[in-house]
Scaffold this motif. Structure first.
Motif, short mmCIF file in Angstrom:
data_model
loop_
_atom_site.label_atom_id
_atom_site.label_comp_id
_atom_site.label_asym_id
_atom_site.label_seq_id
_atom_site.Cartn_x
_atom_site.Cartn_y
_atom_site.Cartn_z
N LEU A 163 135.77 132.34 67.07
CA LEU A 163 134.98 132.78 68.22
C LEU A 163 134.40 131.64 69.06
O LEU A 163 133.89 131.88 70.16
CB LEU A 163 133.82 133.68 67.75
CG LEU A 163 134.22 134.94 66.98
CD1 LEU A 163 132.98 135.75 66.63
CD2 LEU A 163 135.21 135.78 67.77
N GLY A 164 134.49 130.43 68.54
CA GLY A 164 133.93 129.31 69.30
C GLY A 164 133.84 128.06 68.46
O GLY A 164 134.25 128.05 67.30
N SER A 165 133.29 127.01 69.04
CA SER A 165 133.16 125.74 68.32
C SER A 165 132.14 125.87 67.20
O SER A 165 131.34 126.81 67.16
CB SER A 165 132.71 124.64 69.28
OG SER A 165 131.37 124.86 69.70
N ARG A 166 132.17 124.90 66.30
CA ARG A 166 131.23 124.89 65.18
C ARG A 166 129.78 124.90 65.67
O ARG A 166 128.94 125.63 65.16
CB ARG A 166 131.49 123.66 64.32
CG ARG A 166 130.60 123.54 63.10
CD ARG A 166 131.02 122.33 62.27
NE ARG A 166 130.16 122.17 61.11
CZ ARG A 166 130.32 121.22 60.19
NH1 ARG A 166 131.33 120.37 60.29
NH2 ARG A 166 129.49 121.14 59.16
N ASP A 167 129.51 124.09 66.70
CA ASP A 167 128.15 124.01 67.25
C ASP A 167 127.74 125.31 67.91
O ASP A 167 126.58 125.75 67.77
CB ASP A 167 128.06 122.86 68.26
CG ASP A 167 128.07 121.49 67.60
OD1 ASP A 167 127.85 121.43 66.36
OD2 ASP A 167 128.29 120.49 68.30
N ALA A 168 128.67 125.94 68.64
CA ALA A 168 128.35 127.21 69.32
C ALA A 168 128.04 128.31 68.31
O ALA A 168 127.11 129.10 68.49
CB ALA A 168 129.50 127.62 70.22
N VAL A 169 128.83 128.36 67.24
CA VAL A 169 128.60 129.36 66.18
C VAL A 169 127.27 129.10 65.50
O VAL A 169 126.48 130.02 65.25
CB VAL A 169 129.75 129.36 65.16
CG1 VAL A 169 129.38 130.19 63.93
CG2 VAL A 169 131.03 129.89 65.80
N ALA A 170 126.99 127.83 65.19
CA ALA A 170 125.73 127.47 64.54
C ALA A 170 124.53 127.85 65.40
O ALA A 170 123.52 128.38 64.90
CB ALA A 170 125.71 125.97 64.24
N THR A 171 124.65 127.63 66.70
CA THR A 171 123.58 127.98 67.63
C THR A 171 123.36 129.49 67.67
O THR A 171 122.23 129.98 67.67
CB THR A 171 123.91 127.47 69.05
OG1 THR A 171 123.99 126.03 69.01
CG2 THR A 171 122.83 127.87 70.04
N ALA A 172 124.47 130.23 67.68
CA ALA A 172 124.39 131.70 67.71
C ALA A 172 123.71 132.22 66.45
O ALA A 172 122.83 133.09 66.51
CB ALA A 172 125.79 132.30 67.86
N LEU A 173 124.11 131.70 65.31
CA LEU A 173 123.51 132.16 64.05
C LEU A 173 122.02 131.82 63.99
O LEU A 173 121.22 132.61 63.48
CB LEU A 173 124.26 131.52 62.86
CG LEU A 173 125.71 131.98 62.67
CD1 LEU A 173 126.36 131.22 61.52
CD2 LEU A 173 125.79 133.48 62.43
N LYS A 174 121.66 130.66 64.52
CA LYS A 174 120.25 130.26 64.55
C LYS A 174 119.44 131.24 65.39
O LYS A 174 118.33 131.64 65.01
CB LYS A 174 120.13 128.85 65.11
CG LYS A 174 118.73 128.28 65.06
CD LYS A 174 118.72 126.83 65.54
CE LYS A 174 117.30 126.24 65.48
NZ LYS A 174 117.29 124.83 65.94
N ARG A 175 120.00 131.66 66.53
CA ARG A 175 119.31 132.61 67.40
C ARG A 175 119.14 133.97 66.73
O ARG A 175 118.06 134.58 66.78
CB ARG A 175 120.10 132.79 68.70
CG ARG A 175 120.00 131.62 69.67
CD ARG A 175 120.88 131.87 70.87
NE ARG A 175 120.86 130.75 71.80
CZ ARG A 175 121.74 130.56 72.76
NH1 ARG A 175 122.73 131.43 72.92
NH2 ARG A 175 121.65 129.53 73.58
N HIS A 176 120.21 134.44 66.10
CA HIS A 176 120.15 135.77 65.48
C HIS A 176 119.25 135.77 64.24
O HIS A 176 118.64 136.78 63.91
CB HIS A 176 121.56 136.25 65.15
CG HIS A 176 122.43 136.38 66.37
ND1 HIS A 176 122.00 136.99 67.52
CD2 HIS A 176 123.71 135.95 66.62
CE1 HIS A 176 122.97 136.95 68.44
NE2 HIS A 176 124.00 136.32 67.91
#
Length: 203
Positions: A33-46
């Motif tokens: 679904l996206g780069s490692r950083d983008a996924v990490a950022t999304a998980l942090k938000r959720h």
């Protein structure tokens, strides 16, 4: 860049919401679904929003709620499945936990052990410690199959404690087509288990 991150955030949330409460996952479940950083950022938000919970390093779940008990810990199986998906492992429950999964024991151990073809490690989730123990190819030969679970469950009980009542209970709860497959792995079981496994496999 911002739009891509927002898109990844939305897709991550959609995937999370497509699973029922109790789902356990790692960032590896979102690599498409996206780069490692983008996924990490999304998980942090959720996580900050309370949609998901951080169980341990790189391990999350969608919390289950109980009206009397409150927020529940995820099942051991779901945690193990998430670790196996992430690292491409095969797992084989052993000991009292294997007997518990078969309905042969009501005891739920504080420490659950899985044999694995990957690296040894320990994961603690709530009150339970899950140990992944590297073993030999032979010990993993029946991993993921009913025969493997039966062999390990019987081993934990011991030769003197597997009774006809246990065998009949297994026969009544497991579909005949699944029971029949046990004979394919008979050579992997200790000799004392052969009669039990044959009886379980009987039509």
């Amino acid at each position: 860049m911002g739009k891509h991150t927002e898109s990844t955030d939305t897709q991550v949330l959609q995937r999370i919401q497509s699973h029922e409460a109790g789902w356990v996952f790692t960032p590896a479940d979102f690599v498409d679904l996206g780069s490692r950083d983008a996924v990490a950022t999304a998980l942090k938000r959720h996580k900050a929003a309370g949609t998901i919970r951080l169980l341990g390093r790189g391990l999350y779940d969608v919390p289950r709620q109980h009206e009397l008990l409150g927020t529940l810990w995820p099942s051991i199986e779901h945690v193990a499945e998430a670790v196996a998906r992430k690292d491409g492992l095969r797992l084989q429950p052993i000991g009292v936990y294997a007997a518990n999964l078969l309905g042969l024991s009501e005891q739920v151990p504080a420490q659950v052990v899985y044999l694995t073809d990957g690296a040894s490690r320990t994961v603690k989730v709530g009150p339970t410690q899950i140990v992944f123990k590297r073993t030999t190819p032979r010990q993993m030969a029946a991993a993921g199959r009913l025969s493997g679970l039966l062999i390990q469950g019987f081993r934990s009980m011991g030769v003197k404690h597997v009774s006809p009542k246990h065998i009949e209970s297994l026969r009544s709860r497991i579909p005949a087509e699944e029971r029949a497959k046990v004979l394919e792995d008979l050579a992997l079981a200790p000799a004392w288990m052969h009669a039990h496994l044959k009886e379980i496999a009987r039509p």
